[in-house]
Design a protein around this motif. Structure first.
Motif, short mmCIF file in Angstrom:
data_model
loop_
_atom_site.label_atom_id
_atom_site.label_comp_id
_atom_site.label_asym_id
_atom_site.label_seq_id
_atom_site.Cartn_x
_atom_site.Cartn_y
_atom_site.Cartn_z
N SER B 7 0.80 -1.02 0.22
CA SER B 7 0.08 0.02 0.08
C SER B 7 0.90 1.27 -0.13
O SER B 7 0.60 2.23 -0.75
CB SER B 7 -0.84 0.13 1.22
OG SER B 7 -1.52 -1.07 1.12
N PHE B 10 2.37 1.69 -3.48
CA PHE B 10 1.51 2.00 -4.31
C PHE B 10 0.98 3.33 -4.07
O PHE B 10 1.12 4.14 -5.08
CB PHE B 10 0.19 1.22 -4.04
CG PHE B 10 -0.94 1.31 -5.08
CD1 PHE B 10 -0.80 0.93 -6.41
CD2 PHE B 10 -2.14 1.99 -4.69
CE1 PHE B 10 -1.96 1.30 -7.19
CE2 PHE B 10 -3.11 2.23 -5.45
CZ PHE B 10 -3.05 1.96 -6.96
N VAL B 14 1.47 6.30 -7.23
CA VAL B 14 0.32 6.81 -7.95
C VAL B 14 -0.25 8.19 -7.37
O VAL B 14 -0.78 8.96 -8.19
CB VAL B 14 -0.90 5.85 -7.87
CG1 VAL B 14 -0.56 4.71 -8.65
CG2 VAL B 14 -1.45 5.82 -6.47
N ASP B 37 -16.14 6.77 -10.17
CA ASP B 37 -16.12 5.31 -10.26
C ASP B 37 -15.16 5.11 -11.16
O ASP B 37 -14.30 3.90 -11.01
CB ASP B 37 -17.29 5.06 -11.13
CG ASP B 37 -18.63 4.67 -10.22
OD1 ASP B 37 -18.55 4.85 -8.94
OD2 ASP B 37 -19.85 4.56 -10.68
N PHE B 39 -12.05 6.52 -11.75
CA PHE B 39 -11.05 6.80 -10.93
C PHE B 39 -10.92 5.66 -9.84
O PHE B 39 -9.63 5.04 -9.90
CB PHE B 39 -11.06 8.09 -10.15
CG PHE B 39 -9.84 8.30 -9.25
CD1 PHE B 39 -8.98 9.39 -9.80
CD2 PHE B 39 -9.53 7.90 -7.80
CE1 PHE B 39 -7.77 9.86 -9.09
CE2 PHE B 39 -8.34 8.32 -7.38
CZ PHE B 39 -7.44 9.33 -8.01
N GLN B 40 -11.68 5.24 -9.04
CA GLN B 40 -11.68 4.03 -8.26
C GLN B 40 -11.35 2.75 -8.85
O GLN B 40 -10.39 1.81 -8.78
CB GLN B 40 -13.04 3.74 -7.73
CG GLN B 40 -12.92 2.68 -6.61
CD GLN B 40 -12.17 3.15 -5.25
OE1 GLN B 40 -12.29 4.06 -4.59
NE2 GLN B 40 -10.84 2.31 -5.43
N GLU B 41 -12.05 2.47 -10.05
CA GLU B 41 -11.83 1.40 -10.83
C GLU B 41 -10.14 1.21 -11.33
O GLU B 41 -9.64 0.25 -11.35
CB GLU B 41 -12.59 1.35 -12.38
CG GLU B 41 -14.07 0.95 -12.12
CD GLU B 41 -14.92 0.96 -13.21
OE1 GLU B 41 -14.45 0.67 -14.21
OE2 GLU B 41 -15.89 1.56 -13.18
N LEU B 43 -7.59 2.57 -10.00
CA LEU B 43 -6.74 2.28 -8.90
C LEU B 43 -6.73 0.75 -8.32
O LEU B 43 -5.61 0.21 -8.05
CB LEU B 43 -7.11 3.26 -7.46
CG LEU B 43 -6.74 4.59 -7.65
CD1 LEU B 43 -6.65 5.12 -6.02
CD2 LEU B 43 -5.58 4.94 -8.18
N VAL B 44 -8.20 0.34 -8.22
CA VAL B 44 -8.18 -1.06 -8.17
C VAL B 44 -7.36 -1.87 -9.02
O VAL B 44 -6.62 -2.76 -8.78
CB VAL B 44 -9.61 -1.52 -8.13
CG1 VAL B 44 -9.88 -2.93 -7.90
CG2 VAL B 44 -10.42 -1.09 -6.84
N PHE B 47 -3.59 -1.35 -8.74
CA PHE B 47 -2.96 -1.94 -7.50
C PHE B 47 -2.75 -3.32 -7.74
O PHE B 47 -1.56 -4.00 -7.27
CB PHE B 47 -3.99 -2.08 -6.39
CG PHE B 47 -3.44 -2.44 -5.06
CD1 PHE B 47 -2.85 -1.51 -4.21
CD2 PHE B 47 -3.60 -3.51 -4.45
CE1 PHE B 47 -2.07 -1.78 -2.93
CE2 PHE B 47 -2.91 -4.05 -3.22
CZ PHE B 47 -2.39 -3.13 -2.58
N GLY B 48 -3.54 -4.13 -8.47
CA GLY B 48 -3.10 -5.56 -8.91
C GLY B 48 -1.96 -5.56 -10.00
O GLY B 48 -1.63 -6.64 -10.18
#
Lengths: 177, 179
Positions: B7, B10, B14, B37, B39-41, B43-44, B47-48
């Motif tokens: 975390s 990351f 970013v 939405d 933006f959140q997508e 980041l998810v 992160f992967g």
């Protein structure tokens, strides 16, 4: 481009240059980081209201409909009377809640809603077919669909849920009064 | 690497690009809810792919490309009329409220009205044209950056930009916004 066009273009460019974007709300970035770091956190996509109730069925997924109105409606010509139905008022919003039950959590499931002519989904004017990609939680998930009848014809609404090689289609009779 | 370490790394990689990414999300989607939405997508997804991001020289550009592709793959499928969702952060409301100052309320009001007309004019463009003109003329992306971001040949980008401007000029001169 003549002189007038050039002046107009200059004005336009100045306008576009100043065209504002709102700032992100305080704390949004931090919250987004936390959610990204916790992969298990459910993504709230597309303003779906996906609520897990914890109960699961044996395998695959199933779909039901729950509505605030009576399920029994008069027979509509050209529409199968044996499928569930809902009655909506002409030009008034009516929310139908579809319930999807999944035996397991599913990522990247696709839901396609096909609407009969004269019925629209609030927020999607003029569109007869709307597709979402979303995740389902294990158990029951609720999706509210706000319908607006623009004509008294009514018809059949189809909701098709697909995940990999599996799919299931839900049919809903929509009658307009 | 522990989850806490991941975390931390990351965030370090970013966070410097957040404002740029949020603006891009806004320009692509045209509404607060969808921008958040998207933006959140991003980041998810990012992160992967942390193990890849840390090796990238310009993670900001990479993240913008991933965001654009997410937008195309997912959001465009909704075929929504995003700019018409006036109740959720649509620019004439929430967006322009930030323009209001306390020095000259008349001028503020005029600005809000003018940008409202610009907003309405942008709605009349196709999505491809709207995105190109907003990225180039509002966000300051260079043509080659738009080419790289969208995967569109530069000739097409130029053509879209030219047509988008011409259409906006026509609309805004017809309604008297520009002289």
């Amino acid at each position: 481009m003549n002189e007038k066009d050039m002046m107009q273009e200059q004005e336009l460019l100045e306008l576009l240059k100043d065209y504002p974007v709102p700032q992100a709300q305080a704390g949004f970035y931090d919250q987004a980081l936390v959610q990204a770091a916790h992969q298990g956190t459910r993504r709230q996509r597309n303003r779906w209201m996906l609520t897990g109730f914890g109960s699961a069925i044996a395998a695959g997924f199933a779909i039901w409909v729950i509505t605030a109105t009576l399920m029994t409606t008069p027979q509509v010509p050209d529409v199968d009377p044996t499928i569930p139905g809902v009655t909506v008022m002409l030009e008034e919003e009516h929310t139908v809640r579809l319930m999807f039950a999944s035996a397991m959590a599913l990522d990247s499931a696709t839901l396609t809603v096909s609407l009969p002519e004269g019925i629209e989904l609030a927020g999607f004017p003029g569109q007869r077919e709307i597709t979402w990609e979303t995740s389902l939680e294990e158990g029951k998930n609720l999706l509210p669909l706000t319908l607006i009848a623009l004509t008294p014809a009514g018809g059949e609404l189809l909701a098709r849920l697909e995940h990999k090689d599996r799919s299931q289609t839900f049919r809903l009779r929509v009658e307009v009064s | 690497m522990t989850e806490a370490d991941q975390s931390h790394v990351f965030e370090r990689v970013v966070r410097p690009h957040f404002d740029r990414l949020y603006r891009l999300a806004w320009r692509l989607t045209g509404s607060k809810a969808e921008a958040e939405d998207l933006f959140q997508e991003l980041l998810v997804k990012a992160f992967g792919l942390l193990h890849e991001i840390v090796k990238i020289e310009e993670p900001g550009s990479w993240l913008c490309r991933v965001m654009y592709n997410l937008f195309i793959d997912q959001h465009r499928r909704f075929a929504r009329e995003r700019m018409h969702l006036v109740d959720e952060g649509h620019l004439p409301g929430e967006g322009l409220a930030g323009l209001a100052g306390d020095l000259d309320p008349v001028a503020d009001s005029e600005r809000i009205e003018i940008f409202g007309r610009l907003d309405a004019a942008l709605q009349q463009l196709s999505e491809d044209h709207r995105i190109v003109v907003l990225l180039h003329d509002t966000e300051g992306y260079k043509l080659n950056e738009i080419q790289e971001l969208t995967g569109t040949p530069i000739g097409t980008v130029k053509s879209r930009l030219h047509r988008a401007r011409a259409r906006l000029r026509q609309i805004l001169s017809d309604d008297g916004t520009i002289s």
